[in-house]
Write a protein that holds these residues in place. Structure first.
Motif, PDB file in Angstrom:
ATOM      1  N   THR A 449       0.812  -1.222   0.000  1.00 60.28           N
ATOM      2  CA  THR A 449       0.000   0.000   0.000  1.00 60.28           C
ATOM      3  C   THR A 449       0.844   1.269   0.000  1.00 60.28           C
ATOM      4  N   PRO A 450       1.995   1.322   0.703  1.00 59.03           N
ATOM      5  CA  PRO A 450       2.815   2.540   0.601  1.00 59.03           C
ATOM      6  C   PRO A 450       3.226   2.882  -0.826  1.00 59.03           C
ATOM      7  N   LYS A 451       3.253   1.896  -1.725  1.00 59.62           N
ATOM      8  CA  LYS A 451       3.648   2.143  -3.111  1.00 59.62           C
ATOM      9  C   LYS A 451       2.605   2.933  -3.894  1.00 59.62           C
ATOM     10  N   ILE A 452       1.356   2.935  -3.399  1.00 57.15           N
ATOM     11  CA  ILE A 452       0.317   3.690  -4.121  1.00 57.15           C
ATOM     12  C   ILE A 452      -0.145   4.909  -3.331  1.00 57.15           C
ATOM     13  N   MET A 453       0.495   5.174  -2.199  1.00 61.27           N
ATOM     14  CA  MET A 453       0.165   6.367  -1.422  1.00 61.27           C
ATOM     15  C   MET A 453       0.378   7.611  -2.291  1.00 61.27           C
ATOM     16  N   GLY A 454      -0.539   8.532  -2.209  1.00 60.51           N
ATOM     17  CA  GLY A 454      -0.426   9.758  -2.995  1.00 60.51           C
ATOM     18  C   GLY A 454      -0.979   9.641  -4.393  1.00 60.51           C
ATOM     19  N   THR A 455      -1.530   8.469  -4.747  1.00 56.52           N
ATOM     20  CA  THR A 455      -2.179   8.292  -6.046  1.00 56.52           C
ATOM     21  C   THR A 455      -3.665   8.046  -5.821  1.00 56.52           C
ATOM     22  N   PRO A 456      -4.484   8.238  -6.855  1.00 57.79           N
ATOM     23  CA  PRO A 456      -5.924   7.982  -6.708  1.00 57.79           C
ATOM     24  C   PRO A 456      -6.259   6.532  -6.368  1.00 57.79           C
ATOM     25  N   LEU A 457      -5.315   5.609  -6.576  1.00 60.11           N
ATOM     26  CA  LEU A 457      -5.575   4.218  -6.218  1.00 60.11           C
ATOM     27  C   LEU A 457      -5.697   4.046  -4.709  1.00 60.11           C
ATOM     28  N   CYS A 458      -5.051   4.916  -3.971  1.00 58.09           N
ATOM     29  CA  CYS A 458      -5.133   4.877  -2.514  1.00 58.09           C
ATOM     30  C   CYS A 458      -6.160   5.922  -2.069  1.00 58.09           C
ATOM     31  N   GLU A 463      -6.371   4.692   2.812  1.00 60.95           N
ATOM     32  CA  GLU A 463      -5.263   5.252   3.589  1.00 60.95           C
ATOM     33  C   GLU A 463      -5.586   5.229   5.079  1.00 60.95           C
ATOM     34  N   LYS A 464      -6.821   5.546   5.421  1.00 66.65           N
ATOM     35  CA  LYS A 464      -7.235   5.535   6.828  1.00 66.65           C
ATOM     36  C   LYS A 464      -7.159   4.119   7.397  1.00 66.65           C
ATOM     37  N   ALA A 465      -7.661   3.132   6.632  1.00 70.75           N
ATOM     38  CA  ALA A 465      -7.630   1.742   7.094  1.00 70.75           C
ATOM     39  C   ALA A 465      -6.193   1.257   7.246  1.00 70.75           C
ATOM     40  N   PHE A 466      -5.340   1.606   6.288  1.00 73.77           N
ATOM     41  CA  PHE A 466      -3.937   1.189   6.348  1.00 73.77           C
ATOM     42  C   PHE A 466      -3.237   1.807   7.553  1.00 73.77           C
ATOM     43  N   THR A 467      -3.434   3.100   7.747  1.00 72.97           N
ATOM     44  CA  THR A 467      -2.759   3.805   8.839  1.00 72.97           C
ATOM     45  C   THR A 467      -3.164   3.233  10.192  1.00 72.97           C
ATOM     46  N   ALA A 468      -4.459   2.961  10.354  1.00 73.38           N
ATOM     47  CA  ALA A 468      -4.944   2.419  11.618  1.00 73.38           C
ATOM     48  C   ALA A 468      -4.394   1.021  11.859  1.00 73.38           C
ATOM     49  N   ARG A 469      -4.376   0.201  10.823  1.00 76.50           N
ATOM     50  CA  ARG A 469      -3.898  -1.179  10.974  1.00 76.50           C
ATOM     51  C   ARG A 469      -2.397  -1.210  11.258  1.00 76.50           C
ATOM     52  N   LYS A 470      -1.639  -0.379  10.558  1.00 79.52           N
ATOM     53  CA  LYS A 470      -0.186  -0.331  10.771  1.00 79.52           C
ATOM     54  C   LYS A 470       0.138   0.194  12.168  1.00 79.52           C
ATOM     55  N   LYS A 471      -0.610   1.172  12.627  1.00 79.63           N
ATOM     56  CA  LYS A 471      -0.398   1.722  13.965  1.00 79.63           C
ATOM     57  C   LYS A 471      -0.636   0.647  15.028  1.00 79.63           C
ATOM     58  N   ALA A 472      -1.727  -0.095  14.872  1.00 80.16           N
ATOM     59  CA  ALA A 472      -2.033  -1.167  15.821  1.00 80.16           C
ATOM     60  C   ALA A 472      -0.953  -2.241  15.791  1.00 80.16           C
ATOM     61  N   TYR A 473      -0.513  -2.600  14.609  1.00 81.31           N
ATOM     62  CA  TYR A 473       0.537  -3.623  14.439  1.00 81.31           C
ATOM     63  C   TYR A 473       1.820  -3.205  15.145  1.00 81.31           C
ATOM     64  N   ASP A 474       2.243  -1.964  14.920  1.00 83.00           N
ATOM     65  CA  ASP A 474       3.473  -1.477  15.543  1.00 83.00           C
ATOM     66  C   ASP A 474       3.335  -1.427  17.059  1.00 83.00           C
ATOM     67  N   GLU A 475       2.162  -1.021  17.549  1.00 80.84           N
ATOM     68  CA  GLU A 475       1.936  -0.953  18.993  1.00 80.84           C
ATOM     69  C   GLU A 475       2.000  -2.338  19.627  1.00 80.84           C
ATOM     70  N   ILE A 476       1.435  -3.331  18.936  1.00 84.05           N
ATOM     71  CA  ILE A 476       1.450  -4.699  19.474  1.00 84.05           C
ATOM     72  C   ILE A 476       2.879  -5.235  19.520  1.00 84.05           C
ATOM     73  N   LEU A 477       3.640  -5.011  18.467  1.00 83.67           N
ATOM     74  CA  LEU A 477       5.030  -5.479  18.459  1.00 83.67           C
ATOM     75  C   LEU A 477       5.829  -4.819  19.582  1.00 83.67           C
ATOM     76  N   GLU A 478       5.600  -3.536  19.794  1.00 92.79           N
ATOM     77  CA  GLU A 478       6.301  -2.833  20.868  1.00 92.79           C
ATOM     78  C   GLU A 478       5.894  -3.401  22.227  1.00 92.79           C
ATOM     79  N   PHE A 479       4.591  -3.640  22.392  1.00 94.99           N
ATOM     80  CA  PHE A 479       4.106  -4.211  23.652  1.00 94.99           C
ATOM     81  C   PHE A 479       4.708  -5.595  23.903  1.00 94.99           C
ATOM     82  N   LEU A 480       4.795  -6.412  22.841  1.00 94.90           N
ATOM     83  CA  LEU A 480       5.299  -7.783  23.004  1.00 94.90           C
ATOM     84  C   LEU A 480       6.767  -7.816  23.413  1.00 94.90           C
ATOM     85  N   ASP A 481       7.492  -6.743  23.163  1.00 95.63           N
ATOM     86  CA  ASP A 481       8.886  -6.677  23.614  1.00 95.63           C
ATOM     87  C   ASP A 481       8.979  -6.421  25.117  1.00 95.63           C
ATOM     88  N   GLY A 482       7.865  -6.033  25.717  1.00 93.29           N
ATOM     89  CA  GLY A 482       7.849  -5.811  27.158  1.00 93.29           C
ATOM     90  C   GLY A 482       7.803  -7.119  27.927  1.00 93.29           C
TER      91      GLY A 482
END
Length: 634
Positions: A449-458, A463-482
């Motif tokens: 999806t980052p490859k089509i960011m800034g184009t009408p395909l995204c 973009e909202k769905a991608f951003t939310a999902r990526k944010k959750a993913y990164d937060e979970i990985l950070e939490f799991l390191d705890g």
């Protein structure tokens, strides 16, 4: 024939199957004035074989299509009758979504999407010639004399080119399911220099569901699995079950006793068919020691009684088909609504095209789907999307859009086609992807999806769905390191029999020791705000972290060869040290990089080393020659 203009377009798409639909939508959504020609509006996104989407490796393609702004996943979710996850007992890298879809609803939904897409005109008519001027495409001529002037043409004709159906002794000029074939365009492709060959595929009978005794079969319900599209947080409803039955000794005897009437064995069919989806007669002949073969009975829609008999594709005569199907348990009194058939069609040699899917000899012509020798809706849709993006990008003056083997299954498929070619209908498989551990279906959006960011395909929604999902993913990985409190960690390890867990282990360490993220969340009362789908994605990343790191190291090594470009004007016949076979193969394929050269069958590592030395010491002057844009005539 009197010619007249149908108007000026940026792009004309020939064909409205799964490749044509994605190509037209991509081009139009990118702002290009697009026309789509189809033999019949009723065949738009028609599922000529099984009305299913996804499956082994194919599910990866569908997820990647969605991550790049395509339509197939969205359409499959909207029209799904049943969704399951295949290979659940295996690693996450090979697990794949599969949906049984409503055949008619899929067509209607895609047609509605196309009709309401800005910049897109849909026209019923047969393309008979691709017009060129000064080595580049300039228009498409129809059978009624209409000329669609254009700057690029995408040929996505499926199995319709000079199509013939074969059932027993009967051979007909026909496209799939009785649709008319395209009879003129092949001549134009040959005149343009394409190498044309013939392939074959086939389909089983459709039975009247009222005539089946399904209580004799094993019921197969759908599963609680995520949607195909990353835009859809909720899984599709499971509306209808499928059923499983088997061939038997009587079925096999009927087939073997009648091989003299089987076109595949009496010389009626001589062209190459799909190795990985053979007819039932081929399975019986090839696997003589196997007592039975699995058959899936799958509904074709909510508004029809037609049932698809997966696993019993055949081109036997109608009378033998009836006897053969009625020998199967549960089908003893079945009524055939549509008889099975094989279909032959024209396709091209994909060594004639670039990784952008543009033709090497004429600028602006792209091919996608079964005309490229592939089989399957998903393979076709993926190519259509890439062809549509590249045709649009070329007109817009943007860099070519090419995915690497390390980036997507789509990249693996297209690289296979343009580097190795195919002598049989090509089917995507997980085993074809050497970096499969890094190409999981659940990470397709993170990769692409980052490859089509800034184009009408995204779209803003994507973009909202991608951003939310990526944010959750990164937060979970950070939490799991705890790390959990030591005493509680010990209690968890004892409760769930986690061996070798140290007192100061992190949540990620527990997962690597075999713990399930679901159990961690429940036991420790953490991360409950996240959905199960994204939790599983994070869990798989942690579990396979070591393998992923090794895979990334392999990718980095391979990139060193991919980064070494080969000049377009190399004369491989003049390079000393290359074996004769390597010279011939290199001249035929004209690879763009050393990496691609090394993947050509017949080119070995020693030949690649010769090319490396040549690039570094013998012909440095050639490297200063300005590279022509892909698609220009040499």
């Amino acid at each position: 024939m009197l010619r007249f203009t149908e108007g000026k377009f940026d792009i004309v798409v020939i064909g409205a199957g799964h490749a044509g639909c994605e190509a037209a939508l991509a081009a139009a959504r990118l702002g290009l004035k697009t026309a789509m020609l189809t033999l019949n509006l009723d065949s738009i996104a028609f599922m000529a074989c099984n009305p299913s989407v996804g499956g082994t490796a194919k599910g990866h393609l569908v997820r990647e299509i969605d991550a790049l702004g395509g339509q197939m996943a969205v359409n499959a979710d909207k029209t799904a009758l049943q969704t399951r996850m295949l290979n659940e007992g295996k690693g996450e890298a090979v697990q794949c979504l599969r949906a049984q879809c409503d055949k008619n609803a899929y067509h209607r939904e895609m047609k509605r999407t196309l009709e309401n897409c800005e910049n897109l005109r849909i026209v019923q008519g047969e393309a008979v010639e691709i017009l060129t001027e000064n080595g580049r495409v300039c228009g498409v001529l129809t059978d009624y004399g209409g000329v669609f002037e254009c700057r690029a043409a995408i040929v996505a004709t499926g199995v319709y080119l000079n199509a013939e159906t074969i059932t027993g002794e009967v051979r007909k000029k026909s496209g799939p399911s009785g649709f008319a074939p395209a009879t003129k365009l092949t001549e134009s492709l040959i005149a343009l220099g394409y190498s044309v060959r013939r392939f074959k595929t086939g389909t089983p009978a459709r039975l009247d569901g009222r005539s089946l005794e399904l209580e004799k079969c094993s019921k197969q319900d759908g599963g609680d699995v995520p949607a195909f599209s990353f835009l859809h947080p909720d899984p599709p409803a499971n509306k209808l079950p499928c059923y499983i039955t088997y061939t038997n000794a009587r079925t096999h005897k009927i087939i073997l006793d009648n091989l003299g009437r089987a076109p595949l064995y009496n010389g009626g069919i001589t062209v190459t068919g799909p190795r990985y989806c053979p007819s039932v007669e081929t399975k019986v002949v090839r696997f003589k020691d196997k007592e039975r073969h699995q058959i899936f009975l799958e509904p074709e829609g909510e508004d029809t009684n037609e049932v698809y008999v997966q696993g019993m594709s055949t081109s036997m005569p109608h009378d033998i088909q009836t006897e053969m199907y009625r020998s199967v348990e549960g089908l003893e009194h079945c009524d055939i609504m549509r008889y099975a058939y094989a279909i032959e069609y024209d396709c091209i040699d994909t060594l004639d095209i670039y990784p952008t899917l543009e033709y090497k000899r004429v600028e602006g012509i792209y091919t996608a789907g079964q005309i490229n020798g592939t089989s399957g809706y998903e393979e076709a849709a993926a190519q259509g999307l890439i062809a549509g993006i590249n045709a649009a990008y070329k007109i817009l003056g943007k860099e070519p859009f090419v995915l690497g083997r390390d980036e997507a299954y789509i990249g693996v498929m297209i690289d296979d086609l343009v580097t190795k070619g195919t002598d049989e209908p090509y089917r995507m498989m997980t085993s074809r992807a050497e970096y499969s551990i890094c190409l999981r279906q659940d990470t397709a959006d993170f990769r692409l999806t980052p490859k089509i960011m800034g184009t009408p395909l995204c779209t803003p929604e994507r973009e909202k769905a991608f951003t939310a999902r990526k944010k959750a993913y990164d937060e979970i990985l950070e939490f799991l390191d705890g790390k959990p409190e030591s005493k509680r960690a010990a209690e968890f390890a004892e409760s769930f029999k986690i061996q070798g867990a140290a007192a100061n282990a992190s949540y990620a360490d527990l997962i690597r020791r075999g713990a399930k993220i679901k159990d961690i969340c429940e036991f420790f009362g953490v991360a409950r705000q996240y959905g199960g789908d994204i939790l599983k994605t994070a869990e798989a990343t942690v579990k396979y972290d070591g393998y992923i790191k090794k895979c990334m190291q392999q990718i980095e090594r391979a990139k060193k060869l991919e980064d070494k470009k080969l000049p377009p004007n190399i004369s491989y016949t003049q390079i000393g040290g290359l074996r004769l076979e390597a010279r011939e193969k290199l001249e035929r394929v004209r690879p763009l990089t050393l990496g691609q050269a090394g993947r050509i069958p017949g080119v070995n590592p020693a030949d690649v080393n010769v090319l490396m030395v040549w690039l570094a010491t013998v012909k440095p002057r050639v490297l200063r020659v300005k590279r022509k844009p892909r698609g220009n005539i040499k």
